[in-house]
Enzyme design. Structure first.
Site, PDB file in Angstrom:
ATOM      1  N   LYS A  12      -9.156  33.028  44.816  1.00  0.00           N
ATOM      2  CA  LYS A  12      -8.209  32.938  43.706  1.00  0.00           C
ATOM      3  C   LYS A  12      -8.743  33.376  42.341  1.00  0.00           C
ATOM      4  CE  LYS A  12      -4.388  31.367  45.660  1.00  0.00           C
ATOM      5  NZ  LYS A  12      -3.048  31.950  45.481  1.00  0.00           N
TER       6      LYS A  12
ATOM      7  N   ASP B  20      -0.388  24.926  44.151  1.00  0.00           N
ATOM      8  CA  ASP B  20      -0.555  23.964  45.231  1.00  0.00           C
ATOM      9  C   ASP B  20      -2.049  23.742  45.478  1.00  0.00           C
ATOM     10  OD1 ASP B  20      -1.141  26.395  46.409  1.00  0.00           O
ATOM     11  OD2 ASP B  20       0.681  26.434  47.634  1.00  0.00           O
TER      12      ASP B  20
END
Length: 398
Positions: free
Chosen positions: A77, A123
């Protein structure tokens, strides 16, 4: 031999070998490479050769790109979220100062961004990446988390100085609230998905993810071409970035690409079958937490609409089986630390290779060279230990 069962599989009726007009900046890949490679601690993530599993499945090679070690954050990420933060701040500073390439690390620029705020919904891993980037560049950060995010994941995000705001709803609800709040407050919103209105930041996120495959192409330059991709897809950011970069490199000879999702939140499966984006509603939470998304990103849609050849869904039962397998000691690159979402693409490959009909449709065999991404490590250490029976450090000490 372990067994992974698929729930559904289908061929994408719109699949094509022709590279579409990609929804990225022309020099986006070059900007991502030059920017991210200058960050402290940067190194290409390793590729693990899963030769034991390849032999069990009667495949030529399984190349497992291991993002569990990326910048110490445990996932791929940072290539997206932190990069998009840098691009948003760079554009702001360029407009303020007239400098084409402002140095975000300079004290003068840090003084200019200290009162700016970036925000995102998450999330888990995307929020951590945005928070890490905000701390690196010196701005304020607010992260919206959906109700399924565990305490450990929230604490990991907060450890980078971010304010956490909890949303009573799904990931998609958190995305909408983050966007509304950013608009009301004058903040920079950094989503990893696009509803068609917010485009610039999610485009930056996806362009950053393309570095993952750009590294792999260099790492595998002396190997025969990749024949198959198995890519886990939540909103589709990593999957579309990976498919697009291989498409750019291979052209019409691009690898056969399969999208893997949990059955209860298979928005890509439903959308590709329908030929248009379809939202999946209801209880979409999955043990593969990073894939618990009900709506596809409209940045990813033009790539995967024709770039995905097949789509398949799995049950959450695949999670402990694959995590424990990878944590075991083998004659190959194992043990590998892979989290609940990290195993998804590989679990899809195992399920496909073990299903006689799908295996034949995909053309999987002894000459297949398969690229898969371990998208996260033990980003929730408590969950990892509960599932595997050992902590990541204990696994690596074997």
């Amino acid at each position: 031999m372990m067994k992974i069962s698929l729930v559904r599989a289908a061929r994408n009726p719109e699949a094509s070998r022709t590279l579409p007009s990609l929804p990225f900046e022309k020099d986006g890949m070059d900007i991502a490479r030059s920017t991210i490679s200058r960050w402290p601690g940067y190194a290409p993530s390793p590729i693990r050769d899963l030769s034991d599993l390849a032999a069990e499945l009667d495949l030529g090679k399984i190349y497992f790109k291991d993002e569990s070690v990326r910048f110490g954050l445990g996932s791929f990420k940072p290539l997206g979220g932190a990069f998009a933060v840098s691009r948003a701040l760079s554009r702001y500073l360029s407009a303020e100062t007239g400098e084409a390439e402002p140095d975000l690390a300079s004290p003068q620029m840090k003084a200019r961004v200290v009162n700016l705020t970036v925000t995102a919904a998450t999330d888990g891993n995307h929020g951590r990446s945005v928070a890490w980037g905000a701390r690196m560049f010196g701005c304020r950060c607010v992260i919206f988390v959906c109700s399924s995010v565990t305490r450990q994941r929230k604490d990991a995000i907060a450890s980078y100085g971010a304010e956490i705001r909890e949303v009573d709803g799904s990931f998609d609800d958190a995305v909408r609230l983050a966007a509304k709040t950013a608009k009301d407050e004058g903040w920079f919103v950094i989503p990893d998905t696009s509803d068609g209105e917010t485009v610039e930041a999610p485009r930056d996120v996806t362009q950053g993810y393309m570095l993952l495959v750009d590294e792999a192409l260099d790492q595998l330059r002396d190997e025969p071409p990749i024949t198959h991709l198995f890519l886990q897809a939540g909103v589709g950011g990593m999957a579309s970035a990976s498919a697009a970069r291989f498409w750019q490199a291979y052209g019409a000879e691009r690898p056969i690409t399969t999208i893997v999702e949990p059955e209860q939140c298979a928005c890509w499966y439903e959308s590709l079958v329908a030929g248009e984006p379809v939202a999946v509603t209801g209880d979409i939470d999955s043990a593969m937490a990073g894939l618990s998304c009900g709506e596809v990103s409209l940045i990813a849609w033009p790539v995967l609409r024709t770039g995905a050849d097949f789509m398949m869904t799995l049950s959450d039962d695949a999670v402990p089986v694959m995590m424990r397998y990878l944590a075991g000691k083998g004659q190959d690159a194992r043990p590998v630390i892979a989290g609940e979402t990290g195993i998804s693409g590989l679990a899809g490959l195992v399920a496909a290779a073990q299903d006689e009909t799908l295996r034949k449709e995909l053309g999987l065999g002894p000459d297949s060279r398969v690229f898969v991404v371990n998208s996260e490590g033990d980003t929730d250490p408590e969950a990892y230990k509960t599932i595997v029976g050992k902590s990541a450090s204990e696994v690596l000490e074997q």
